[in-house]
Write an enzyme that holds these catalytic residues in place. Structure first.
Site, short mmCIF file in Angstrom:
data_model
loop_
_atom_site.label_atom_id
_atom_site.label_comp_id
_atom_site.label_asym_id
_atom_site.label_seq_id
_atom_site.Cartn_x
_atom_site.Cartn_y
_atom_site.Cartn_z
N THR A 131 1.38 -1.09 0.01
CA THR A 131 -0.22 -0.22 0.12
C THR A 131 0.87 1.34 -0.16
O THR A 131 2.09 0.73 0.32
CB THR A 131 -0.83 0.05 1.13
OG1 THR A 131 -1.15 1.16 1.22
CG2 THR A 131 -0.22 -0.62 2.31
N TYR A 155 -1.58 0.23 10.68
CA TYR A 155 -1.74 -0.59 8.99
C TYR A 155 -0.69 -0.43 8.19
O TYR A 155 0.16 -1.27 7.64
CB TYR A 155 -3.00 -0.10 8.45
CG TYR A 155 -3.68 -0.57 6.82
CD1 TYR A 155 -3.39 -1.82 6.39
CD2 TYR A 155 -3.72 0.36 6.29
CE1 TYR A 155 -4.05 -1.97 5.46
CE2 TYR A 155 -3.02 0.04 4.26
CZ TYR A 155 -3.35 -1.22 4.02
OH TYR A 155 -3.70 -1.79 2.69
#
Ligand code: UDP
Length: 342
Positions: A131, A155
């Site tokens: 990501t 995250y």
């Protein structure tokens, strides 16, 4: 490293298709990738614990129900696989701040369980859903892959950990990996058969479409005082089928014996929240009821990919734009009403 042909012989097949174990293949992006792999002639085994995935998204594929933390379950399917695609992760930034334990358990411990099971089975090609959150708050936009990796939430930390674990396993054990750093995945398959289905839904495009359709509350615009032309955040929305295609290209690259790599997966084009809302209004022909609210914690003003490396290395380029993203998401929403009942 086992060659694709070995698997072909093992399964009594001809040609050089690869057997791909798609971890999280009953989820949003994984289900699109599974179909793209099949279109490219590969064999797919989906492995999913169905915690956030849906069985119907895996329709037509072999589905093994299991958890990445279950080494024995992985050990039963990995010997039939030539490569792994790893989509099974929790992916809500805000939730990761409130509940890091959940994120480190699934994304880090679960990720390591998968890596070690793959190592034990001798499956050394892995394609990972990374990501742009690994970069944190970039100093420069569009972002290149050499932007320092300084995630600003659990995250992003969990994804960076897995990238670095892959780098270590590459050096020590000869793993070959692709870290695909997604920007904002959005849109749905053009067939209308599969698409985004999150519970709770937190993403801008489905929420704006739901608000336009009168099936979701009015949209909260998270901040209008950002240092951007209209004051709302700018993101790079990449169509899920373009994302799916980059996985096939990454697999082909590794299957050809080439080196590990990390690339940004975005379009290179940013749109503000306001611009996305206008596109939703154009596509649906309805106004999006909305209210300007406060900023959401942890949202950088602007995240846009420089996708040049993916193009140079993989000959991949996004072919769909914002209109396609919104139009396919709308088509999916219209066709899928009620389908989410598990
Ligand atoms: N956003 C918003 N209202 C919402 C959801 C999202 O204004 O209800 C904004 C959010 O602040 C961000 C952009 O839309 O700038 C995309 O957010 P999303 O949650 O879709 O993806 P993320 O960028 O968090 O991965």
């Amino acid at each position: 490293m086992r060659q694709p042909q070995v698997a072909a012989v093992r399964h009594g097949r001809k040609g050089n298709d690869v057997v791909v174990l798609v971890i999280g293949g009953a989820g949003y992006i994984g289900s699109h990738a599974a179909r793209a792999l099949r279109r490219a002639g590969h064999e797919v085994i989906i492995f999913d614990n169905l915690s956030t995935g849906y069985e119907f998204l895996a329709t037509g594929f072999e589905l093994v129900k299991g958890d990445v933390l279950d080494a024995a379950a992985l050990g039963r399917v990995l010997p039939r696989s030539d490569a792994v695609m790893h989509f099974a992760a929790h992916a809500y930034v805000g939730e990761s701040v409130l509940n890091p334990k959940k994120y480190f358990h699934n994304n880090v411990e679960g990720g390591l369980s998968l890596l070690n099971a793959a190592l034990a089975a001798g499956v050394k090609k892995i394609i990972f859903s990374s990501t742009c959150a690994v970069y944190g708050e970039p100093a420069k936009v569009p972002m290149e892959e050499n932007t320092p990796r300084q995630p600003v939430n659990p995250y992003g930390v969990s994804k960076l950990f897995f990238e670095q674990a892959l780098e270590s396993y590459d050096r020590a054990y000869g793993f070959r990996f692709a870290s695909l750093r997604y920007f904002n995945a959005a849109g749905a398959d053009e067939s209308g058969e599969i698409g985004e289905l999150h519970d709770p839904e937190t993403h801008l495009i489905p929420l704006a479409l739901g608000a336009a359709a009168g099936r979701a509350p009015e949209l909260q615009v998270f901040g209008s005082d950002y240092p951007t032309p209209d004051g709302t955040c700018i993101r790079d929305y990449v169509h899920v089928n373009d994302l799916a295609d980059v996985h096939v290209k990454a697999l082909d690259h590794l299957a050809a014996g080439r080196d590990s790599f990390a690339v940004n997966v975005g379009t290179g084009q940013g749109y503000s929240v306001q611009e996305v809302i206008l596109e939703v209004e154009r596509v649906t022909g309805r106004p999006v009821p909305r209210k300007i609210g406060p900023r959401r914690a942890g949202d950088p003003p602007m995240l846009v990919a420089n996708p040049a490396r993916a193009q140079a290395l993989l000959q991949w380029k996004a072919t769909r734009g914002l209109h396609d993203v919104v139009a396919t998401a709308w088509n999916w929403m219209e066709r899928s009403r009620g389908v989410a009942a598990k």
